[in-house]
Write a protein that holds these residues in place. Structure first.
Motif, PDB file in Angstrom:
ATOM      1  N   THR A 101       8.384  16.010  -6.927  1.00  0.00           N
ATOM      2  CA  THR A 101       7.772  15.306  -5.663  1.00  0.00           C
ATOM      3  C   THR A 101       6.860  16.077  -5.022  1.00  0.00           C
ATOM      4  O   THR A 101       6.901  17.532  -5.191  1.00  0.00           O
ATOM      5  CB  THR A 101       9.127  14.767  -4.662  1.00  0.00           C
ATOM      6  N   TYR A 102       6.057  15.491  -4.298  1.00  0.00           N
ATOM      7  CA  TYR A 102       4.870  16.400  -3.815  1.00  0.00           C
ATOM      8  C   TYR A 102       5.054  16.240  -2.153  1.00  0.00           C
ATOM      9  O   TYR A 102       5.255  15.187  -1.633  1.00  0.00           O
ATOM     10  CB  TYR A 102       3.573  15.839  -3.910  1.00  0.00           C
ATOM     11  N   ALA A 103       4.923  17.228  -1.364  1.00  0.00           N
ATOM     12  CA  ALA A 103       4.950  17.139  -0.064  1.00  0.00           C
ATOM     13  C   ALA A 103       3.671  16.391   0.547  1.00  0.00           C
ATOM     14  O   ALA A 103       2.627  16.548  -0.228  1.00  0.00           O
ATOM     15  CB  ALA A 103       5.050  18.734   0.733  1.00  0.00           C
ATOM     16  N   MET A 104       3.892  15.599   1.792  1.00  0.00           N
ATOM     17  CA  MET A 104       2.516  15.093   2.176  1.00  0.00           C
ATOM     18  C   MET A 104       1.741  16.184   2.573  1.00  0.00           C
ATOM     19  O   MET A 104       1.831  17.322   2.748  1.00  0.00           O
ATOM     20  CB  MET A 104       3.071  14.530   3.648  1.00  0.00           C
ATOM     21  N   GLU A 105       0.149  16.126   2.320  1.00  0.00           N
ATOM     22  CA  GLU A 105      -0.713  16.689   2.565  1.00  0.00           C
ATOM     23  C   GLU A 105      -1.409  16.508   3.824  1.00  0.00           C
ATOM     24  O   GLU A 105      -1.671  15.354   4.243  1.00  0.00           O
ATOM     25  CB  GLU A 105      -1.759  16.781   1.264  1.00  0.00           C
ATOM     26  N   LYS A 106      -2.123  17.525   4.586  1.00  0.00           N
ATOM     27  CA  LYS A 106      -2.675  17.005   5.995  1.00  0.00           C
ATOM     28  C   LYS A 106      -4.073  17.384   5.426  1.00  0.00           C
ATOM     29  O   LYS A 106      -4.596  18.242   4.592  1.00  0.00           O
ATOM     30  CB  LYS A 106      -2.350  18.010   6.917  1.00  0.00           C
ATOM     31  N   GLY A 107      -5.078  16.884   6.055  1.00  0.00           N
ATOM     32  CA  GLY A 107      -6.448  16.823   5.679  1.00  0.00           C
ATOM     33  C   GLY A 107      -7.226  15.846   6.229  1.00  0.00           C
ATOM     34  O   GLY A 107      -6.862  14.873   7.017  1.00  0.00           O
ATOM     35  N   GLU A 108      -8.345  15.404   5.978  1.00  0.00           N
ATOM     36  CA  GLU A 108      -9.207  14.124   6.041  1.00  0.00           C
ATOM     37  C   GLU A 108      -9.586  13.615   4.786  1.00  0.00           C
ATOM     38  O   GLU A 108     -10.201  14.314   4.108  1.00  0.00           O
ATOM     39  CB  GLU A 108     -10.717  14.706   7.032  1.00  0.00           C
ATOM     40  N   PHE A 109      -8.884  12.265   4.374  1.00  0.00           N
ATOM     41  CA  PHE A 109      -9.213  11.839   3.302  1.00  0.00           C
ATOM     42  C   PHE A 109     -10.139  10.527   3.412  1.00  0.00           C
ATOM     43  O   PHE A 109      -9.792   9.631   4.118  1.00  0.00           O
ATOM     44  CB  PHE A 109      -7.666  11.501   2.556  1.00  0.00           C
ATOM     45  N   GLN A 110     -10.843  10.303   2.287  1.00  0.00           N
ATOM     46  CA  GLN A 110     -11.760   9.372   1.979  1.00  0.00           C
ATOM     47  C   GLN A 110     -10.905   8.215   1.581  1.00  0.00           C
ATOM     48  O   GLN A 110     -10.246   8.275   0.684  1.00  0.00           O
ATOM     49  CB  GLN A 110     -12.904   9.732   1.153  1.00  0.00           C
ATOM     50  N   THR A 111     -11.295   6.981   1.973  1.00  0.00           N
ATOM     51  CA  THR A 111     -10.668   5.821   1.691  1.00  0.00           C
ATOM     52  C   THR A 111     -11.194   5.366   0.502  1.00  0.00           C
ATOM     53  O   THR A 111     -12.357   5.519   0.000  1.00  0.00           O
ATOM     54  CB  THR A 111     -10.624   4.338   2.732  1.00  0.00           C
ATOM     55  N   PRO A 112     -10.402   4.838  -0.672  1.00  0.00           N
ATOM     56  CA  PRO A 112     -10.838   4.544  -1.866  1.00  0.00           C
ATOM     57  C   PRO A 112     -11.856   3.582  -1.950  1.00  0.00           C
ATOM     58  O   PRO A 112     -11.858   2.560  -1.065  1.00  0.00           O
ATOM     59  CB  PRO A 112      -9.642   4.040  -2.646  1.00  0.00           C
ATOM     60  N   SER A 113     -12.979   3.189  -2.809  1.00  0.00           N
ATOM     61  CA  SER A 113     -13.811   2.179  -2.842  1.00  0.00           C
ATOM     62  C   SER A 113     -13.365   0.985  -3.430  1.00  0.00           C
ATOM     63  O   SER A 113     -12.696   1.170  -4.252  1.00  0.00           O
ATOM     64  CB  SER A 113     -15.410   2.806  -3.577  1.00  0.00           C
ATOM     65  N   LEU A 114     -13.681  -0.088  -2.504  1.00  0.00           N
ATOM     66  CA  LEU A 114     -13.491  -1.309  -3.437  1.00  0.00           C
ATOM     67  C   LEU A 114     -14.495  -2.013  -4.327  1.00  0.00           C
ATOM     68  O   LEU A 114     -14.180  -3.197  -4.729  1.00  0.00           O
ATOM     69  CB  LEU A 114     -13.129  -2.452  -2.307  1.00  0.00           C
ATOM     70  N   GLU A 115     -15.341  -1.086  -4.733  1.00  0.00           N
ATOM     71  CA  GLU A 115     -16.400  -1.555  -5.808  1.00  0.00           C
ATOM     72  C   GLU A 115     -15.733  -1.821  -6.870  1.00  0.00           C
ATOM     73  O   GLU A 115     -14.901  -1.045  -7.787  1.00  0.00           O
ATOM     74  CB  GLU A 115     -17.360  -0.596  -5.623  1.00  0.00           C
ATOM     75  N   GLY A 116     -16.004  -3.123  -7.662  1.00  0.00           N
ATOM     76  CA  GLY A 116     -15.208  -3.564  -8.787  1.00  0.00           C
ATOM     77  C   GLY A 116     -13.931  -4.301  -8.649  1.00  0.00           C
ATOM     78  O   GLY A 116     -13.321  -4.497  -9.498  1.00  0.00           O
TER      79      GLY A 116
ATOM     80  N   GLU B 216       5.374  -8.077  10.659  1.00  0.00           N
ATOM     81  CA  GLU B 216       4.067  -7.784  11.533  1.00  0.00           C
ATOM     82  C   GLU B 216       3.179  -7.139  10.909  1.00  0.00           C
ATOM     83  O   GLU B 216       1.971  -7.144  11.336  1.00  0.00           O
ATOM     84  CB  GLU B 216       4.304  -7.268  12.990  1.00  0.00           C
ATOM     85  N   SER B 217       3.287  -6.582   9.812  1.00  0.00           N
ATOM     86  CA  SER B 217       2.387  -5.728   9.021  1.00  0.00           C
ATOM     87  C   SER B 217       1.787  -6.701   7.907  1.00  0.00           C
ATOM     88  O   SER B 217       2.488  -7.317   7.210  1.00  0.00           O
ATOM     89  CB  SER B 217       2.869  -4.298   8.512  1.00  0.00           C
ATOM     90  N   ASP B 218       0.308  -6.492   7.531  1.00  0.00           N
ATOM     91  CA  ASP B 218       0.003  -7.219   6.642  1.00  0.00           C
ATOM     92  C   ASP B 218      -0.320  -6.524   5.356  1.00  0.00           C
ATOM     93  O   ASP B 218      -1.138  -5.142   5.643  1.00  0.00           O
ATOM     94  CB  ASP B 218      -1.351  -7.821   7.058  1.00  0.00           C
ATOM     95  N   VAL B 219      -0.196  -6.697   4.118  1.00  0.00           N
ATOM     96  CA  VAL B 219      -0.381  -5.891   2.938  1.00  0.00           C
ATOM     97  C   VAL B 219      -1.513  -6.708   2.108  1.00  0.00           C
ATOM     98  O   VAL B 219      -1.105  -7.887   1.894  1.00  0.00           O
ATOM     99  CB  VAL B 219       0.599  -5.788   2.181  1.00  0.00           C
ATOM    100  N   THR B 220      -2.521  -6.057   1.778  1.00  0.00           N
ATOM    101  CA  THR B 220      -3.407  -6.900   1.086  1.00  0.00           C
ATOM    102  C   THR B 220      -3.675  -5.791  -0.329  1.00  0.00           C
ATOM    103  O   THR B 220      -3.773  -4.717  -0.023  1.00  0.00           O
ATOM    104  CB  THR B 220      -4.777  -6.977   1.605  1.00  0.00           C
ATOM    105  N   ILE B 221      -3.706  -6.493  -1.405  1.00  0.00           N
ATOM    106  CA  ILE B 221      -3.716  -5.996  -2.861  1.00  0.00           C
ATOM    107  C   ILE B 221      -5.043  -6.446  -3.072  1.00  0.00           C
ATOM    108  O   ILE B 221      -5.204  -7.582  -3.481  1.00  0.00           O
ATOM    109  CB  ILE B 221      -2.548  -6.228  -3.516  1.00  0.00           C
ATOM    110  N   TYR B 222      -5.855  -5.479  -3.920  1.00  0.00           N
ATOM    111  CA  TYR B 222      -6.932  -5.613  -4.804  1.00  0.00           C
ATOM    112  C   TYR B 222      -6.848  -5.097  -6.022  1.00  0.00           C
ATOM    113  O   TYR B 222      -6.166  -4.044  -6.112  1.00  0.00           O
ATOM    114  CB  TYR B 222      -8.372  -5.096  -3.905  1.00  0.00           C
ATOM    115  N   LYS B 223      -7.497  -5.750  -7.011  1.00  0.00           N
ATOM    116  CA  LYS B 223      -7.069  -5.330  -8.395  1.00  0.00           C
ATOM    117  C   LYS B 223      -8.562  -5.327  -9.149  1.00  0.00           C
ATOM    118  O   LYS B 223      -9.229  -6.199  -8.891  1.00  0.00           O
ATOM    119  CB  LYS B 223      -6.145  -6.224  -9.042  1.00  0.00           C
ATOM    120  N   ASN B 224      -8.677  -4.290 -10.076  1.00  0.00           N
ATOM    121  CA  ASN B 224      -9.763  -4.404 -10.835  1.00  0.00           C
ATOM    122  C   ASN B 224      -9.560  -4.785 -12.357  1.00  0.00           C
ATOM    123  O   ASN B 224      -8.617  -4.941 -12.632  1.00  0.00           O
ATOM    124  CB  ASN B 224     -10.685  -2.961 -11.000  1.00  0.00           C
ATOM    125  N   PRO B 225     -10.587  -5.133 -13.188  1.00  0.00           N
ATOM    126  CA  PRO B 225     -10.395  -5.736 -14.390  1.00  0.00           C
ATOM    127  C   PRO B 225      -9.395  -4.755 -15.542  1.00  0.00           C
ATOM    128  O   PRO B 225      -8.582  -5.130 -16.279  1.00  0.00           O
ATOM    129  CB  PRO B 225     -11.757  -5.803 -14.951  1.00  0.00           C
TER     130      PRO B 225
END
Length: 133
Positions: free
Chosen positions: A28-43, A61-70
């Motif tokens: 397992t990995y410990a949670m990392e602190k920093g500033e992380f870039q959101t992943p691109s939804l391109e494709g 009350e929380s919405d989960v949206t899933i995106y998938k690439n080919p």
């Protein structure tokens, strides 16, 4: 060494190898602190959306949206009250690469300031930020 002794040594070596491999698989990995870039939804294309109860009050009350690439890679987004607080990425070969935190991860905005400042390996627990409770 006799044949029986060699077999005993080989059995011990095999057992040690199995134990080491199983420990590597559950690392397992410990949670990392920093500033992380959101992943691109391109494709990526919209796949599905559903509601979850992240604060365990019995209300979804929380919405989960899933995106998938080919290729089968997935990106997930969790929002509560219109505020996106978690992005998650899982590649198509997740089961073989689950310990690769650069390909399989979740990033969380811990204080609702739109800066994703925590990163978790996929499968690590994360929680609804206090600012949304």
């Amino acid at each position: 060494m006799r044949k029986g002794q060699i077999e005993k040594v080989m059995s011990k070596i095999f057992l040690i190898a199995v134990v080491l491999l199983s420990l590597m698989g559950t690392q397992t990995y410990a949670m990392e602190k920093g500033e992380f870039q959101t992943p691109s939804l391109e494709g990526f294309l919209f796949n599905r959306q559903f509601k979850i109860d992240e604060d365990e009050d019995g209300i979804k009350e929380s919405d989960v949206t899933i995106y998938k690439n080919p290729s089968g890679d997935q990106i997930g987004v969790i929002s509560t009250g219109g505020i996106i607080w978690l992005w998650s990425r899982r590649d198509h070969d997740y089961l073989h690469n689950r310990t690769d935190i650069n390909r399989n991860y979740s990033i969380r905005d811990s204080n609702c300031d739109a800066i994703f400042d925590e990163r978790y390996a996929t499968g690590e627990p994360f929680y609804l930020p206090n600012c949304l409770k």
